[in-house]
Every structure is written in structure tokens, then in C-alpha cells.
Design an enzyme around this catalytic site. Structure first.
Site, short mmCIF file in Angstrom:
data_model
loop_
_atom_site.label_atom_id
_atom_site.label_comp_id
_atom_site.label_asym_id
_atom_site.label_seq_id
_atom_site.Cartn_x
_atom_site.Cartn_y
_atom_site.Cartn_z
N GLY A 502 0.83 -1.20 0.00
CA GLY A 502 0.00 0.00 0.00
C GLY A 502 0.86 1.24 0.00
CB SER A 543 12.56 2.17 5.65
OG SER A 543 11.72 2.38 6.76
CD GLU A 733 10.89 0.29 9.41
OE1 GLU A 733 11.83 0.45 8.60
OE2 GLU A 733 10.75 -0.72 10.10
#
Ligand code: FES
Ligand code: FES
Lengths: 773, 175
Positions: A502, A543, A733
Site C-alpha cells: 500500500g 524501509s 518507518e
């Protein structure tokens, strides 16, 4: 590989979830940085958006196969117990039940070293037996027919109880382990030391010691964990709601003794992960085993209650901190002693290190941290968006604010004065560092100069401003392989193993490939997250997806372009070096003579061009980190003890922003989760039985629309980042890390009271307000 | 209209009661026989092949299953399928297609009001019910109207922006 450097490999470093690992990497072809871009950096619409807004997107929950059975799990109601007798026969005899498994049926099956069904429950919710039936009701009814004679054992629920002398040992090595990223050596804490912190603290002009506590917080993905497994002969296909199809495949292969070629894992769409879906879970194995036994596909989707009770979480923490400073505000010493209750964690479980921020955030020569992981009768925790750093930042970033108050210094200035030019831990320079700009731009946007001290405030509603910062290793790295295929009609497929959680992975990979190839985005399709058809990469965690897979996609597209220009050269009667691709045509740079990409591809003997490339090494001697500074404006209702976040500013250095629209969505999402952590979320358990009391969405409160500030301002404060060929670092993150501390600091600025325990509930806030200041 | 409470048979699945229903589903008259205890969500997902409405909790706590029942936003997990006989049900599949998007769907794309997308069908239908009843809401009104639809990816700011954009588009005179 068609790379010139195919033979050369080197060792390189990659940071995953705060942990540095060494990997080997193939030396890549160097591409010059992009000059002016036409697609990268633009807010292009999500390529999978139409599927998501029309309901056409198929998630794991939506997979329906003919003859599919519904799998269910019998879980322990006790936090610690032995199964003395297990009667499965009545359940097995119920019409419609096609497979039943108990611990004895899966003895040899191990997932990360652990059993998938256990006759000894080490937490409430642990898997004891599993079955599959033609419909959900029959499966549930069958569960109720399973007879268990339990021998309950006294649970060990709180870390103090687990550490007490004479406490029952939950694992042979005892209940006290070193903390850190996962469970470490039994009996001793994990210790980190640089300089001489105790001496520096004793000698410091100002010293503050404080204790901060954070709750166990749960991922609460809207799509609960789930898998659908189907066998075809000795081949297995699994749809899994996961962040990493290759990790799921590896776990299945290891547990079932299957070759990778026979296991296909797919994840076309998934409804949120946040660190809880990095690999296969017990439900995955159980779905595969039940499917094998029944000869039918099996859907094993966790109910919301199961997802809470047996699911992952960010471990709670208790952090005893101390800071030493000069009167002028230079930080000279930092110490932390942290205790993290980690349930039934075993080797291989990963939950992040809450002392990381103490090591990383500030230039401070003297640092000492001691980190304990304490076993309890609770499920094992897992990574959760910036594991460790979220807890650690809540403590450190309040401590720094408390020091600023003590010294009468401005919190933004104090931070700016203590930022480190180099990575404070290794002493090596950062590849790029925009933290000071984040602080300056964010302060300006929130109106920091208008901040008033708490004593200037009165009345029921009091407003306050707060700040906090983050650094986070987010440079990505190998392994990540990408393949770009140019078809005979000029359409392009990008193949990558990366899951799109997403975050916009499909969309930005489309932009990267189209930019490099010089074709329209509408001609590019990204096919991803299918272990049978797409090349290898790590899960979408840490990340790292954009910074790992992005450069590989660009390289693969460049390779296709190289072959394309070579093929165009005789047609245009010009050397390839004088040609470029623009708007779907290969064009001579000077004469403008051109030929359509499609007609070149169609003229080739292979009728296609394939480029495969892999992510190269990270540069030696440079530290790759993303940075952020966040600012909260809150309004405290002193009568009801509620906190409203009225405004929020989130400033980031994540390198080049490839798609501002999807990027700012991800940042805002991190902020929302941080607001939940600051104000709402905490797992609560019955102190007698250890069962979760709030295993539902009404009781475990995540933020709703009215809990969100009306606007969340997102600022790009990135200087150029030279360490990979797309100029991007990770941003998944960093946006959650400082939020709770920024809010707690704003509450302190509004009220003059420090809330050192998260979440800041009305009860805690009212208690603080009624106590003597 | 069938208004019996969901009953659970203690025998085999075949012995459970079923009810014949006839409803207007996404504009089409649809007949089906459904087990009495099935929710509308189960009927949509397991029998009608419409998986746009998601199950996030099956307890009326998340909004992922939101559909329109006679134009009103309801949690499909809290309505029995048997209750929908003679009524109108709209799911996300009935609102628009990738080729012909509803203004709300279009606005969600323009404003990037989505991430994983799991909550989005429910958000859009809750928003449609709002705009059908109140064509000119302000941001606060949108936030309240959608407070029963959770989004763990945290899209709330952009969702409100998209709903306001769609409201403005819907108010424009026919183009
Ligand atoms: S599934 Fe219906 S409200 Fe959550
Ligand atoms: S977009 Fe993921 S839950 Fe809303």
C-alpha cells in the site's frame, strides 16, 4: 546477467530494522544520476488505484478456489498449560470435516525452529490443534468437539515476576535474556558502551534521571493474517497476506522439505503488514498441511480475535534513562537501562532494540545502555514499524526536552546544537543528512516561535507545541533483482519480487522504468510478488524496498535501453551513442530521425528485449540514514484529560521523493499510527489468567477519522543523496518514530506536567494534572 | 421478511435451515437461497462472488464491510442475508468500474486517498451515503460520518479531502 561486471562481487553492508548485516553484492554498472526527470518526482496516480477503488483488487482473504475448505485452529485458553489428553476423534467424525491435526501429527514440522502445534502452551492463544471442513460453521462446530484435558500451570505474566528469585523457568536458560534485536545470551543484558558514561554523568554540570514506560502495541492490519494453500501433485501454491513472498517460500520449503521450484507463493494485494507479516506463520504451515491431508485447497484466515490474541505486537518497555549536560546544553552523557517483556520469544524472533535512539540520535561521546529481554507467558512479539526506535524515541526525546526545560533552553535549539555531523556510533560520515533542515523547516511551518511556556497558560483548554526527531538506517541494499521485458508491441513488463503493502511500490517502479526507458507509463505494467515468475528480493521491511529494488529496476531498464539502441542503430544508420528514447520513439539526437520502439522490438529475431539486473553494493565508509523532525500542536482538555492533536508537521529527509502523492500518504499513515501509540493503544491482559482483555477493535482503540488532525503537513527537507542510482532512501518507518514523543512534549508544554507513560490516557493525564507540579 | 435470529444447528451443515431471498443487488434482481444464519457479508463474499466488501472484524467494529442497504450505509457483517429480501443492496462493484468511475472513486484516486486499499470500498460507500443525504458537508462533518470506518494505513486526511472533492464534483451542473 548481461551486466559488464557480472563476475565481480564484493561484500557490502545493509541495515535492516536497525540491525546491520553483511551481504555480498554484484558490482553494478554505474549509471549517472538522472538529470531533469519527467515522471520520477511527479505525483502520478497509483497504478493499482482503480482496482482498489472498484473492489476488483483480490486480497488473500478474497481467494476462492473450487472445493476450498475452511481451516480453523484450536488455541490454548491458558497462558501456561500442558495438554494431558487430546481427543480429536469426535471432531474428525463430524460430517464435512476432512482433516484434523494434533501436535502428534506434525512432530517433525518446524517453523523457525518452533513447533506449529504444541502440547505445551506457553501463552493464551497458542496453537494446539487444527482442522479443515467444508464450511466455516462446521469447522467451528468441530473445534467445539475437541476434548482437551488441560493441566494448567501458573503463568508468569509480569517481568518483575519473571525476574523474581524462584520464578518458574519458562525456557531452560532462564527468563532473563539480553535484549537487543532479538533474544540474546541468557542471564546477561546486552551492553553497549562508548566513552565512559558513568564518569561523564557524575561529572556533568546538569544531570537528569527519569523512567519512561511504553505499552505493548499491536499492528492491527485491517486484513488479518491469512493464507490459502493448494497442492497440485507435489507442488504447493500459497496465497499469503505477506510483506515478503520469498521469506514465506523459504519457511515453507524448510518446514516441508520441498524444493523452491515446487513452492509458489503469491501476494497480489495485501491489507497492511507494518512488520507483522515478514514471513510464514503457523497458520501458513497449517493451511498447507491440512490441504495436503485433505487433498483440497484450504483457507486459513485468522479472526480478528485470533489476530489480537495470538498475534504479534511491539513489546512494552521500561526505560531508566539518565542524561548529563553542560549548562550551555551540550549533551555529555547518556545512559539507559531497558527492560522489555518479550513473551515466549525464542531465537529467530525479532523485535528491535529500544536503546537504538540513545546510540544514534545525538553527538554524545559517552553512552552506555543495558538492554534486557524478559520471557513471560505471552505470545512472542515481532517487528512493528521502526521496531525499538519508537519506544526508545518516546523516552529519549522526552528526556532531552526535560533537560531543555531544566536548563531554560529552547528544545529545537538544544537539538540543533547536539546533532552529529557523522554517525555517532561508527564515527563515519552520513551519505547525506538533512536533519537540521527538517528541524528548521518544521519549526517554521508549525510556528515554533509563538511557543509559550506552560505557566503562561490557564483555563480548561490549553494548547502546547512539541518537537521530536528520528534517525533510521534506511539505505536499502542487495539482494534485489529486477527484470524488465520489452515486448514486440512496445509494451513493457517490470518483474520484481517486492510486495506492495500500500506504499506505492508498483507505482514508483512503473515511474522508474518508464523514466529510464523513455516510454509512457501507460505502456508499463509491474508484475510483482510471485515466487514463480518474479526475481528475488527481501521482504518489504526495514524501509528498504524503494532503495533496494528501485536501483535494480533502473539498471534493468537501462540494460533494455542499451539493447534497444543497439538494435535501432542500423535502422537509423547512426551510432547507438547518438540515439535517445523519447515518448516511445528512438530518435537521433541531432537529425531528429526516429523509429517507434514497438517496430524495433518487432523486428528483432527474439521479438523481445529482456534486461535483468541486480542491486549493487552500498558505498563503503558511508552511513545511510533517513531523518525526520516532527512537530505537534495539541489541545489538552484539563477537565476530561483528553488530548487533541490539532496540527501536525512531519519534515523528512528520505532522499529523492519519487512520487510525492504516495510518499505523503505513507508519511501521514506513520503519523496516524504514532498518534494511536501516543494516546490510545495498549494491549491489556487479565492479571490472573494472562488472557487479553481487549482483543477487539472497540477495546483496542486505533485512531479513527476524528482522532486525526484535520491536516498533516508533510515537508521534504532532503539534500541530494548520492549513494544509489535513483537518489532515494527509505521512508516507511521514520514517520512513526518521533510522533509519541512530540505529542508528549506538546502536552508538557500545554500543562507543565510530564506524562512519562504511554499511552497518555485521560486517567493518566487527570492524575498528573491533579498531582502537585 | 425473514427476521429470525441466526440459529446454529448441532447436526450436519445440510440440516441447517435455508431461506429463499430475492433482492436488488447492484441494480439486478437476484435470487438465492441462503443459510438463515448467514450475514449479508457472507452471502456477498461466499455466494454472490462479490469480494469488494471486506471482513475486518465480523463484529461491527471496523467498517470494512460497509454496503448500502436501501441507500443507507450498513455494516454487512451485522445484517442477516435473509433480512435483505425485497430490498436494495449496493456494493462497491455496483458503484463504478475502472472504465466508468463514480466521482467518489475518481476523487479517491486524484487525492491518493488510499494505501493498502483494504478499507477503501467501505470508506467510499460510507461517503456515498453521506453525500446522498448531505451534498455539501464540511470537513468536520465528513470526519464524523466516516468515523465508523477504520483505516490502519492512516489515510484519513486524504479521504476527507477526496470526499469534499467528490461533493464539489457532484454539485456541478451536468456536464
Ligand atoms: S467486518 Fe463488518 S464492521 Fe468489521
Ligand atoms: S488503506 Fe489500508 S486500511 Fe485503509
Amino acid at each position: 546477467m548481461s551486466d559488464d561486471c557480472a563476475e565481480k562481487t564484493v561484500e557490502t553492508e545493509l541495515e535492516i530494522e536497525g540491525r546491520k548485516v553483511k551481504v555480498r553484492a554484484q558490482v553494478e554498472r554505474q549509471l549517472p544520476p538522472w538529470g531533469k526527470t519527467t515522471l520520477v518526482g511527479k505525483s502520478m496516480r497509483r497504478v493499482d488505484g482503480p482496482d482498489k477503488v472498484t473492489g476488483a483488487a483480490r486480497y488473500t482473504h478474497d481467494v476462492q478456489l473450487s472445493g476450498m475448505l475452511y481451516g480453523k485452529v484450536l488455541r490454548s485458553p491458558h497462558a501456561r498449560a500442558r495438554v494431558a489428553e487430546l481427543g480429536l476423534s469426535a471432531a474428525a467424525k463430524l460430517p464435512g470435516v476432512l482433516a484434523v491435526l494434533g501436535p502428534g501429527d506434525v512432530r517433525g514440522v518446524r517453523l523457525g525452529g518452533q513447533k506449529v502445534l504444541s502440547a505445551e502452551a506457553s501463552y493464551a492463544g497458542e496453537e494446539i490443534a487444527a482442522l479443515a471442513a467444508t464450511d466455516e460453521e462446521t469447522a467451528e462446530e468441530a473445534l467445539s468437539l475437541i476434548r482437551v484435558r488441560w493441566e494448567p500451570l501458573p503463568p508468569v505474566l509480569e517481568p518483575e515476576d519473571a525476574m523474581a528469585p524462584g520464578a518458574p523457568a519458562l525456557q531452560p536458560g532462564g527468563n532473563v535474556l539480553g535484549g537487543g534485536f532479538g533474544p540474546q545470551t541468557p542471564g546477561k543484558p546486552e551492553v553497549y558502551e562508548r566513552g565512559d558514561a558513568p564518569a561523564a554523568l557524575a561529572a556533568a554540570e546538569v544531570e537528569l534521571a527519569r523512567v519512561y514506560e511504553t505499552p505493548a502495541a499491536q499492528h492491527t492490519c485491517l486484513e488479518t493474517h491469512g493464507a490459502v494453500a493448494a497442492w497440485d501433485g507435489d507442488g504447493l501454491t500459497v496465497w499469503e497476506s505477506t510483506q515478503g513472498v520469498f521469506f514465506v517460500r523459504a519457511a515453507l520449503c524448510e518446514a516441508l522439505g520441498l524444493p523452491a521450484s515446487r513452492v509458489r507463493v503469491l501476494c497480489p494485494f495485501m491489507g497492511g503488514g507494518f512488520g507483522s507479516k515478514n514471513s510464514a506463520d503457523r497458520h501458513t504451515l497449517l493451511a498447507a498441511l491440512l490441504a495436503r491431508r485433505s487433498g483440497r485447497p484450504v483457507r486459513m484466515v485468522l479472526s480478528r480475535r485470533e489476530d489480537f490474541e495470538a498475534g504479534a505486537y511491539r513489546p512494552a518497555s521500561r526505560q531508566q534513562m539518565a542524561i548529563g549536560l553542560t549548562r550551555r546544553g551540550r549533551i555529555v552523557a547518556l545512559t539507559s537501562r531497558a527492560v522489555n517483556p518479550v513473551g515466549a520469544a525464542l531465537e529467530g524472533h525479532y523485535f528491535g532494540s529500544c536503546v537504538g535512539p540513545v546510540h544514534d540520535f545525538y553527538a554524545c561521546a559517552n553512552v552506555r545502555t543495558e538492554n534486557y529481554a524478559i520471557l513471560t507467558s505471552s505470545p512472542p512479539p515481532s517487528a512493528f514499524r521502526a521496531p525499538g526506535h519508537v519506544q526508545g524515541a518516546f523516552a529519549l526525546e522526552q528526556l532531552v526536552d526535560e533537560a531543555a526545560d531544566e536548563l531554560g533552553l529552547d528544545p529545537v535549539r538544544l537539538r540543533l546544537a547536539n546533532l552529529s555531523a557523522n554517525d555517532p556510533d561508527s564515527g563515519q560520515p552520513f551519505a547525506s543528512n538533512g536533519l537540521a533542515s527538517c528541524l528548521r523547516l518544521g519549526a517554521k511551518a508549525i510556528g515554533w516561535d509563538s511557543r509559550k511556556p506552560p505557566r503562561a497558560k490557564a483555563g480548561r483548554f490549553r494548547s502546547g507545541l512539541g518537537v521530536a526527531i528520528a534517525t533510521w538506517g534506511a539505505g536499502g541494499g542487495p539482494p534485489a533483482v529486477a527484470q524488465v521485458v520489452l515486448h514486440e508491441d512496445g509494451s513493457v513488463v517490470v518483474l520484481t519480487g517486492a510486495c506492495d503493502l500500500g506504499t506505492g511500490t508498483r507505482t514508483v517502479m512503473t515511474q522508474i522504468a518508464a523514466e529510464e526507458l523513455g516510454v509512457a507509463v501507460s505502456t508499463v505494467l509491474v508484475a510483482n510478488a510471485d515466487t514463480r515468475t518474479t526475481p528475488y528480493c527481501l521482504p518489504s521491511f526495514g524501509s528498504l524496498t524503494v532503495a533496494s529494488t528501485g536501483p535494480a529496476v533502473r539498471l534493468a531498464a537501462a540494460e533494455v535501453k542499451r539493447q534497444l539502441l543497439d538494435a535501432a542503430s542500423p535502422i537509423l544508420e547512426a551510432p547507438a551513442s547518438s540515439l535517445l528514447v523519447m515518448r516511445g520513439k528512438v530518435r537521433h539526437a541531432v537529425t531528429g530521425k526516429s523509429v517507434a520502439v514497438a517496430s524495433i522490438a518487432a523486428s528483432l529475431p527474439a521479438r523481445m528485449i529482456v534486461g535483468t539486473s541486480q542491486r549493487g553494493p552500498n558505498p563503503d565508509g558511508l552511513v545511510l540514514a533517513s531523518f525526520s523532525a516532527q512537530f505537534a500542536q495539541v489541545e489538552v482538555d484539563c477537565r476530561f484529560g483528553t488530548v487533541r492533536v490539532k496540527r501536525f508537521v512531519s519534515a523528512h529527509d528520505c532522499g529523492r521523493v519519487l512520487n510525492p502523492a504516495t510518499w505523503s500518504s505513507q508519511i501521514q499513515g506513520g503519523v496516524l499510527q504514532g498518534i494511536g501509540y501516543a494516546l490510545l493503544e495498549q494491549r491489556t491482559r487479565d492479571p490472573g489468567t494472562g488472557r487479553q482483555l481487549n482483543a477487539g477493535l472497540l477495546d483496542y482503540k486505533i485512531p479513527t477519522a476524528p482522532d486525526s488532525p484535520p491536516e498533516i503537513e508533510v515537508i521534504d527537507a532532503a539534500p541530494p543523496y548520492p549513494a544509489n542510482n535513483i537518489g532515494a532512501k527509505g521512508s516507511g518507518e521514520p514517520p512513526i518514530i518521533p510522533v509519541a514523543a512530540a505529542i508528549a512534549n506538546a502536552v508538557a508544554n500545554a500543562t507543565g506536567r510530564r506524562l512519562r507513560t504511554a499511552p497518555i490516557t485521560p486517567a493518566r493525564l487527570l492524575a498528573a494534572l491533579s498531582a502537585e507540579p | 421478511m425473514a427476521r429470525r435470529a441466526a440459529t446454529r444447528s448441532s447436526k450436519s451443515p445440510a440440516a441447517r435451515h435455508v431461506t429463499q431471498i430475492e433482492l436488488e443487488l447492484n441494480g439486478r434482481v437476484t435470487r438465492a437461497s441462503v443459510p438463515d444464519h448467514w450475514t449479508l457479508l457472507e452471502f456477498l463474499r461466499k455466494s454472490a462472488g462479490l469480494t469488494g466488501a471486506k471482513e475486518g472484524c465480523n463484529a461491527g467494529e471496523c467498517g470494512a464491510c460497509t454496503v448500502l442497504l436501501d441507500g443507507v450505509a450498513v455494516y454487512a457483517c451485522c445484517v442477516l442475508a435473509a433480512e435483505t429480501s425485497g430490498r436494495r443492496v449496493m456494493t462497491i462493484e455496483g458503484l463504478g468500474t475502472p472504465e466508468r468511475l463514480d466521482p467518489l472513486q475518481e476523487a479517491f484516486l486524484v487525492d491518493d486517498a488510499l494505501q493498502c486499499g483494504f478499507c477503501i470500498p467501505g470508506q467510499i460507500l460510507a461517503a456515498k451515503a453521506l453525500l446522498d443525504a448531505e451534498p455539501s458537508p464540511d470537513r468536520e462533518c465528513v470526519r464524523r460520518a466516516l468515523s465508523g470506518n477504520l483505516c490502519r494505513c492512516g489515510c484519513y486526511v486524504k479521504i476527507a479531502t477526496a470526499v469534499l472533492r467528490a461533493a464539489a464534483i457532484r454539485r456541478e451542473p451536468e456536464r
